[in-house]
Design a protein around this motif. Structure first.
Motif, mmCIF file in Angstrom:
data_model
loop_
_atom_site.group_PDB
_atom_site.id
_atom_site.type_symbol
_atom_site.label_atom_id
_atom_site.label_comp_id
_atom_site.label_asym_id
_atom_site.label_seq_id
_atom_site.Cartn_x
_atom_site.Cartn_y
_atom_site.Cartn_z
ATOM 1 N N SER A 26 -35.222 -13.219 -63.128
ATOM 2 C CA SER A 26 -34.901 -11.819 -62.830
ATOM 3 C C SER A 26 -33.788 -11.795 -61.797
ATOM 4 O O SER A 26 -33.871 -12.478 -60.768
ATOM 5 C CB SER A 26 -36.130 -11.087 -62.281
ATOM 6 N N LEU A 27 -32.758 -11.007 -62.075
ATOM 7 C CA LEU A 27 -31.627 -10.878 -61.163
ATOM 8 C C LEU A 27 -31.572 -9.442 -60.659
ATOM 9 O O LEU A 27 -31.400 -8.513 -61.454
ATOM 10 C CB LEU A 27 -30.327 -11.257 -61.869
ATOM 11 N N ILE A 28 -31.745 -9.266 -59.345
ATOM 12 C CA ILE A 28 -31.749 -7.916 -58.772
ATOM 13 C C ILE A 28 -30.677 -7.828 -57.683
ATOM 14 O O ILE A 28 -30.295 -8.827 -57.085
ATOM 15 C CB ILE A 28 -33.133 -7.526 -58.207
ATOM 16 N N ALA A 29 -30.202 -6.612 -57.442
ATOM 17 C CA ALA A 29 -29.208 -6.385 -56.394
ATOM 18 C C ALA A 29 -29.617 -5.173 -55.584
ATOM 19 O O ALA A 29 -30.213 -4.228 -56.102
ATOM 20 C CB ALA A 29 -27.824 -6.171 -57.002
ATOM 21 N N ASP A 86 -30.027 -6.155 -62.527
ATOM 22 C CA ASP A 86 -30.783 -4.923 -62.313
ATOM 23 C C ASP A 86 -30.495 -4.426 -60.892
ATOM 24 O O ASP A 86 -30.890 -5.072 -59.918
ATOM 25 C CB ASP A 86 -32.279 -5.201 -62.498
ATOM 26 N N ILE A 87 -29.785 -3.306 -60.778
ATOM 27 C CA ILE A 87 -29.481 -2.740 -59.462
ATOM 28 C C ILE A 87 -30.620 -1.797 -59.090
ATOM 29 O O ILE A 87 -30.770 -0.729 -59.682
ATOM 30 C CB ILE A 87 -28.141 -1.985 -59.483
ATOM 31 N N ILE A 88 -31.428 -2.213 -58.135
ATOM 32 C CA ILE A 88 -32.605 -1.400 -57.803
ATOM 33 C C ILE A 88 -32.192 -0.246 -56.889
ATOM 34 O O ILE A 88 -31.330 -0.406 -56.014
ATOM 35 C CB ILE A 88 -33.740 -2.240 -57.182
ATOM 36 N N ASP A 89 -32.800 0.913 -57.109
ATOM 37 C CA ASP A 89 -32.408 2.076 -56.324
ATOM 38 C C ASP A 89 -33.129 2.084 -54.969
ATOM 39 O O ASP A 89 -33.975 1.231 -54.680
ATOM 40 C CB ASP A 89 -32.630 3.378 -57.105
ATOM 41 N N GLU A 90 -32.787 3.076 -54.135
ATOM 42 C CA GLU A 90 -33.286 3.126 -52.760
ATOM 43 C C GLU A 90 -34.808 3.183 -52.703
ATOM 44 O O GLU A 90 -35.441 2.470 -51.915
ATOM 45 C CB GLU A 90 -32.717 4.351 -52.029
ATOM 46 N N LYS A 91 -35.411 4.043 -53.539
ATOM 47 C CA LYS A 91 -36.871 4.192 -53.495
ATOM 48 C C LYS A 91 -37.578 2.939 -53.992
ATOM 49 O O LYS A 91 -38.634 2.567 -53.473
ATOM 50 C CB LYS A 91 -37.292 5.421 -54.312
ATOM 51 N N GLU A 92 -36.998 2.290 -54.998
ATOM 52 C CA GLU A 92 -37.578 1.040 -55.482
ATOM 53 C C GLU A 92 -37.577 -0.018 -54.390
ATOM 54 O O GLU A 92 -38.560 -0.745 -54.208
ATOM 55 C CB GLU A 92 -36.773 0.509 -56.674
#
Length: 305
Positions: free
Chosen positions: A76-79, A105-111
């Protein structure tokens, strides 16, 4: 099952490899990081440079090679903030997919705030917690009451952005510190819910470095998780670092990976946040976004079985 999580942050790219065990638990098989300052250009132009994108690709390819030896089932690749705030984030997403085959996967602020909360909930026995994660490009603040998340948000200030915008002298001048404090405090004014009785839990690179320095100086345990920092200790360390030159800070081993340039901005954010709370100390969590993501991932997998 084995899962590798690569997190592209503002100050570095970090990777951890995990193996699931019984009921939503996991073991960390390995972890490593590479300093890549994506947040540097974001604070100034909101654009990732071609050099930064190329450097990111090179690091990801190197990490993929290291991950292969673990025969993982999934990568899993997240930013987080640096990529989230970039106007040309799609350029990075496309380049990563083309060069590595990985979907970013660019995770948002709430995530991001939620994953911090999940990590703390699963690794610390705390019912009421104010969870503060100061990163390079943003800071996540969450409030849990009776084990449930009540608030969770991200504010677009981090160790890199505050340092780059306000703290430019060497050593830092007092008027720069004052301007930075006012900027941070202004951004926190609307968060009245922080003024509540709760354990102040801190995580992220700034506090990891601070905890490491204080534990070494106090000859305390090397295991950072659950270490306690008093506000007085934080203020004393900040005073010492603020009166040092950039070169002097670079010789502190806990800051030698480039964090010496931005540590003051990170500590200022933490100090201003804690002023808005009744807390007198910080309990450090060595688990954050990546671990929260993994807890959540394995929990979903367990429910599907």
């Amino acid at each position: 099952m084995k899962l590798a999580v690569i997190e592209i942050g503002s100050n570095s790219i970090r990777t951890s490899v995990y193996r699931s065990s019984k009921r939503n638990r996991f073991k960390t098989l390995d972890r490593w990081r590479e300093p890549v300052r994506l947040g540097k250009s974001i604070a100034q132009s909101r654009l990732l440079t071609n050099d930064q994108i190329e450097e990111t690709i090179d690091v990801l390819k190197e990490f993929q090679d290291r991950i292969r030896r673990y025969d993982v089932d999934r990568i899993s690749l997240i930013a987080t903030a640096a990529v989230r705030l970039a106007k040309n984030q799609n350029q990075l997403v496309f380049a990563v997919l083309k060069e590595t085959g990985l979907q970013l996967d660019i995770i948002d602020e709430k995530e991001e705030a939620f994953y911090d909360y999940v990590a703390v909930r699963n690794t610390m026995r705390i019912k009421d917690a104010l969870i503060v994660d100061v990163g390079g490009g943003s800071s996540e603040i969450s409030l849990a009451k009776k084990g449930r998340l009540k608030y969770g948000l991200s504010i677009p200030i981090g160790a890199i952005s505050i340092s780059d915008v306000h703290l430019k002298s060497n050593p830092i001048k007092e008027h720069e510190l004052e301007t930075a404090r006012k900027d941070i405090s202004r951004r926190l004014e609307s968060l009245k819910w922080m003024n509540t009785s709760a354990t102040f839990v801190g995580l992220g690179g700034t506090l990891r470095a601070v905890t490491s320095i204080l534990n070494r100086e106090g000859k305390r345990k090397k295991n950072l998780h659950n270490s306690v920092i008093t506000c007085e200790q934080l203020d004393d360390l900040f005073y010492k670092l603020a009166h040092a030159t950039v070169e002097e800070r670079s010789h502190i081993k806990e800051l030698s990976d480039g964090r010496y340039e931005v540590i003051l901005g990170g500590i200022l954010i933490i100090s201003e946040i804690i002023k808005k709370t009744p807390a007198k100390e910080i309990r450090f969590s060595n688990f954050g976004v990546r671990e929260g993501y993994v807890f959540n991932y394995f929990h979903k997998m367990d429910r599907q079985d």
